[in-house]
Scaffold this motif. Structure first.
Motif, PDB file in Angstrom:
ATOM      1  N   GLN A   1      -9.988   1.148   4.160  1.00  0.00           N
ATOM      2  CA  GLN A   1      -8.785   1.601   4.861  1.00  0.00           C
ATOM      3  C   GLN A   1      -7.810   0.453   5.082  1.00  0.00           C
ATOM      4  OE1 GLN A   1     -10.698   3.056   8.401  1.00  0.00           O
ATOM      5  NE2 GLN A   1     -10.906   5.118   7.572  1.00  0.00           N
ATOM      6  N   CYS A   2      -6.542   0.809   5.247  1.00  0.00           N
ATOM      7  CA  CYS A   2      -5.502  -0.162   5.577  1.00  0.00           C
ATOM      8  C   CYS A   2      -5.823  -0.776   6.938  1.00  0.00           C
ATOM      9  CB  CYS A   2      -4.143   0.539   5.628  1.00  0.00           C
ATOM     10  SG  CYS A   2      -2.804  -0.506   6.240  1.00  0.00           S
TER      11      CYS A   2
ATOM     12  N   SER B   1     -14.136  -2.374   6.948  1.00  0.00           N
ATOM     13  CA  SER B   1     -12.855  -1.883   6.436  1.00  0.00           C
ATOM     14  C   SER B   1     -12.928  -0.416   6.028  1.00  0.00           C
ATOM     15  CB  SER B   1     -12.397  -2.714   5.246  1.00  0.00           C
ATOM     16  OG  SER B   1     -13.104  -2.357   4.077  1.00  0.00           O
TER      17      SER B   1
ATOM     18  N   LEU C   1      -6.043  -9.065   1.632  1.00  0.00           N
ATOM     19  CA  LEU C   1      -6.433  -7.664   1.542  1.00  0.00           C
ATOM     20  C   LEU C   1      -7.737  -7.492   0.778  1.00  0.00           C
ATOM     21  CD1 LEU C   1      -5.657  -4.783   2.291  1.00  0.00           C
ATOM     22  CD2 LEU C   1      -4.769  -4.584  -0.012  1.00  0.00           C
TER      23      LEU C   1
ATOM     24  N   TRP D   1      -6.901   3.167   1.808  1.00  0.00           N
ATOM     25  CA  TRP D   1      -6.054   2.229   1.075  1.00  0.00           C
ATOM     26  C   TRP D   1      -5.835   2.722  -0.340  1.00  0.00           C
ATOM     27  CZ3 TRP D   1      -2.729  -1.354   2.073  1.00  0.00           C
ATOM     28  CH2 TRP D   1      -2.235  -2.122   1.016  1.00  0.00           C
TER      29      TRP D   1
ATOM     30  N   LEU E   1     -10.988  -5.651   2.286  1.00  0.00           N
ATOM     31  CA  LEU E   1     -11.606  -4.473   1.692  1.00  0.00           C
ATOM     32  C   LEU E   1     -13.081  -4.698   1.348  1.00  0.00           C
ATOM     33  CD1 LEU E   1      -8.696  -3.192  -0.572  1.00  0.00           C
ATOM     34  CD2 LEU E   1      -9.511  -2.199   1.589  1.00  0.00           C
TER      35      LEU E   1
ATOM     36  N   ASN F   1      -3.321   1.318  -3.629  1.00  0.00           N
ATOM     37  CA  ASN F   1      -2.322   0.348  -4.080  1.00  0.00           C
ATOM     38  C   ASN F   1      -1.042   1.054  -4.473  1.00  0.00           C
ATOM     39  OD1 ASN F   1      -4.384  -1.446  -3.837  1.00  0.00           O
ATOM     40  ND2 ASN F   1      -4.359  -2.103  -5.942  1.00  0.00           N
TER      41      ASN F   1
ATOM     42  N   GLY G   1       0.826  -1.197   0.000  1.00  0.00           N
ATOM     43  CA  GLY G   1       0.000   0.000   0.000  1.00  0.00           C
ATOM     44  C   GLY G   1       0.862   1.248   0.000  1.00  0.00           C
TER      45      GLY G   1
END
Length: 90
Positions: free
Chosen positions: A73-74, A70, A61, A81, A65, A83, A50
């Motif tokens: 968000q990370c 989520s 992940l 989030w 997500l 990539n 990320g």
């Protein structure tokens, strides 16, 4: 004295080159292994970085997500989030 080699079997070891982290922050499985969804590590179970520099198995992940909690968000630092890179290299 001479030695003649009749047969030779090469063995290789691979590993992900992930700085500062050793396990997926979601499933807690070592990056050299594979996520709980996959049967074998490697290209079929890639890592994803990320923008926040946290690293996860891509499948872990994606499942994260998709959950309502989520909020995109990370899972480690709760930043939005984004990539950075998907690792298909050793």
């Amino acid at each position: 004295m001479k030695v003649k080699i009749k047969c030779w079997n090469g063995v290789a070891v691979w590993r992900w080159d992930v700085p500062n982290e050793e396990v997926c922050g979601i499933c807690r499985v070592h990056f050299d292994g594979c996520c709980p969804t996959c049967k074998t590590p490697g290209d079929d179970c890639p890592l994803i970085w990320g923008e926040c520099t946290h690293v996860f198995h891509m499948h872990c992940l994606l499942r994260w997500l998709q959950t309502e909690g989520s909020r995109g968000q990370c899972p480690m630092d709760r930043r939005t989030w984004g990539n950075f890179e998907i690792g298909f290299f050793f």
